[in-house]
Design an enzyme around this catalytic site. Structure first.
Site, PDB file in Angstrom:
ATOM      1  N   ASN A  93     -35.538 -14.204 -61.472  1.00  0.00           N
ATOM      2  CA  ASN A  93     -35.150 -13.088 -62.318  1.00  0.00           C
ATOM      3  C   ASN A  93     -35.679 -13.156 -63.749  1.00  0.00           C
ATOM      4  O   ASN A  93     -35.784 -12.125 -64.410  1.00  0.00           O
ATOM      5  CB  ASN A  93     -33.611 -13.030 -62.343  1.00  0.00           C
ATOM      6  CG  ASN A  93     -33.064 -12.134 -63.427  1.00  0.00           C
ATOM      7  OD1 ASN A  93     -33.156 -10.912 -63.347  1.00  0.00           O
ATOM      8  ND2 ASN A  93     -32.493 -12.737 -64.474  1.00  0.00           N
ATOM      9  N   TYR A 162     -45.888  -5.573 -69.168  1.00  0.00           N
ATOM     10  CA  TYR A 162     -44.713  -5.612 -68.299  1.00  0.00           C
ATOM     11  C   TYR A 162     -45.021  -4.952 -66.959  1.00  0.00           C
ATOM     12  O   TYR A 162     -44.739  -5.509 -65.888  1.00  0.00           O
ATOM     13  CB  TYR A 162     -43.552  -4.910 -68.991  1.00  0.00           C
ATOM     14  CG  TYR A 162     -42.259  -4.923 -68.211  1.00  0.00           C
ATOM     15  CD1 TYR A 162     -41.446  -6.044 -68.210  1.00  0.00           C
ATOM     16  CD2 TYR A 162     -41.836  -3.806 -67.497  1.00  0.00           C
ATOM     17  CE1 TYR A 162     -40.252  -6.071 -67.508  1.00  0.00           C
ATOM     18  CE2 TYR A 162     -40.649  -3.813 -66.790  1.00  0.00           C
ATOM     19  CZ  TYR A 162     -39.858  -4.940 -66.802  1.00  0.00           C
ATOM     20  OH  TYR A 162     -38.677  -4.959 -66.100  1.00  0.00           O
TER      21      TYR A 162
END
Length: 257
Positions: A93, A162
Site C-alpha cells: 500500500n 503518480y
C-alpha cells in the site's frame, strides 16, 4: 515458544503505509477481524498510533521501513517471519503522489524518481520479499493485494509520475498473479477513488478537472475500502479478486470530462 515466536493462531499480514490513510484503516480492519498484523511505514510515531488505535488484543509489531530500500524491506519481512513464523498476506500500500500542482514540463527528475522509487520499486521489493517467503513456507502460499488507483485507469491533470506508477502497478499485479500460480500465491489489486484520507483533504476545497475547471469532489469513508480489502484477504487461495474498483459514487470518473 522457546525461540521467542508467538504461536500462529491467526493469519499473518504485513501492511505497508500503515501509519495513515488507507493503510491504517486496513490494518485496523484486519486486526479487528483477528489477523496478526505487522505495521510498516516511514514514521515510527504514526505506526505506534495505529497500534494504539487497535485497542485490545496482542500489540501489533511496528517496523519502520523505507520501502524503496532493499535492505529495509528485507529487514521488514525478516522481522515478520521471526515474530510469526509465516506470512499469509501483504497489503502493498505504501505510496506517494509527489508534488501537487506541478505541470509535466516543470517536474524535476528528483521528484519523478522519488515517486517511482516509492510507488513502483517499493511495491516490487515488498512483493518480491513476500513472494519468496510465501513460496518457501509450509504450508505454501499466500496473497498479495496491491493498492492501485483510479489513476491506473484515467489520470488527473498534472499527475504524470503518480499515474505512470499506478499503471505499472497493474502490470506488476498481473505478473505476480501469473507467476504465483505454481506456488499457491494469489495476487489482486484494489483501485481506489476519493477515499477520505489526509491525501484527499483537498477535495473539499476543489481540485483541477480535465476541462480546466476547479471543482469540489465527493469522497467516501475509508472504512468502506478497508472492508473490501478484508473480504479480498479472507477468500481461500483457490479464489481471487483480480481487480476491484471502489470509489465515491458521484466522483467524476465515469463519463466525459
Amino acid at each position: 515458544m522457546s525461540d521467542g515466536r508467538v504461536s500462529v493462531v491467526s493469519k499473518v499480514a504485513v501492511v505497508t503505509g500503515a501509519g495513515s490513510g488507507v493503510g491504517r484503516a486496513v490494518a485496523l480492519e484486519l486486526l479487528e477481524a483477528g489477523w496478526s498484523v505487522v505495521l510498516a511505514g516511514r514514521r515510527e510515531e504514526a505506526l505506534a498510533e495505529t497500534a494504539r488505535l487497535a485497542g485490545g488484543g496482542p500489540p501489533a509489531p511496528v517496523v519502520p521501513t523505507d520501502v524503496a530500500s532493499p535492505e529495509r524491506v528485507e529487514a521488514l519481512f525478516a522481522a515478520a517471519r521471526e515474530r510469526f513464523g509465516r506470512l499469509d498476506l501483504l497489503f502493498n500500500n505504501a505510496g506517494s503522489f509527489g508534488p501537487r500542482g506541478v505541470a509535466l514540463p516543470d517536474l524535476t527528475y528528483e521528484d519523478w524518481r522519488s515517486v517511482v522509487d516509492t510507488n513502483l520499486t517499493g511495491a516490487f521489493l515488498c512483493a518480491q520479499a513476500a513472494f519468496r517467503q510465501m513460496r518457501d513456507q509450509e504450508p505454501q502460499g499466500g496473497r498479495i493485494i496491491n493498492n492501485g488507483s483510479i489513476s491506473a485507469h484515467a489520470p488527473r491533470p498534472d499527475s504524470v509520475a503518480y499515474t505512470a506508477t499506478k499503471h505499472a502497478i497493474t502490470g506488476l499485479t498481473k505478473s505476480l498473479s501469473l507467476d504465483g500460480r505454481r506456488y499457491r500465491i494469489a495476487c489482486g489489486q484494489i483501485d481506489i477513488g476519493n477515499a477520505a484520507t489526509e491525501m484527499t483533504e483537498r477535495m473539499s476545497a476543489g481540485v483541477p478537472q480535465a476541462n480546466g475547471e476547479v471543482a469540489v469532489e465527493p469522497v467516501m469513508d475509508v472504512a468502506d475500502v478497508a472492508r473490501i480489502v478484508r473480504h479480498m484477504a479472507s477468500l481461500p487461495l483457490e479464489a481471487n479478486v483480480q481487480f476491484a474498483t471502489v470509489m465515491a459514487t458521484a466522483m467524476p470518473y465515469i463519463g466525459r470530462g
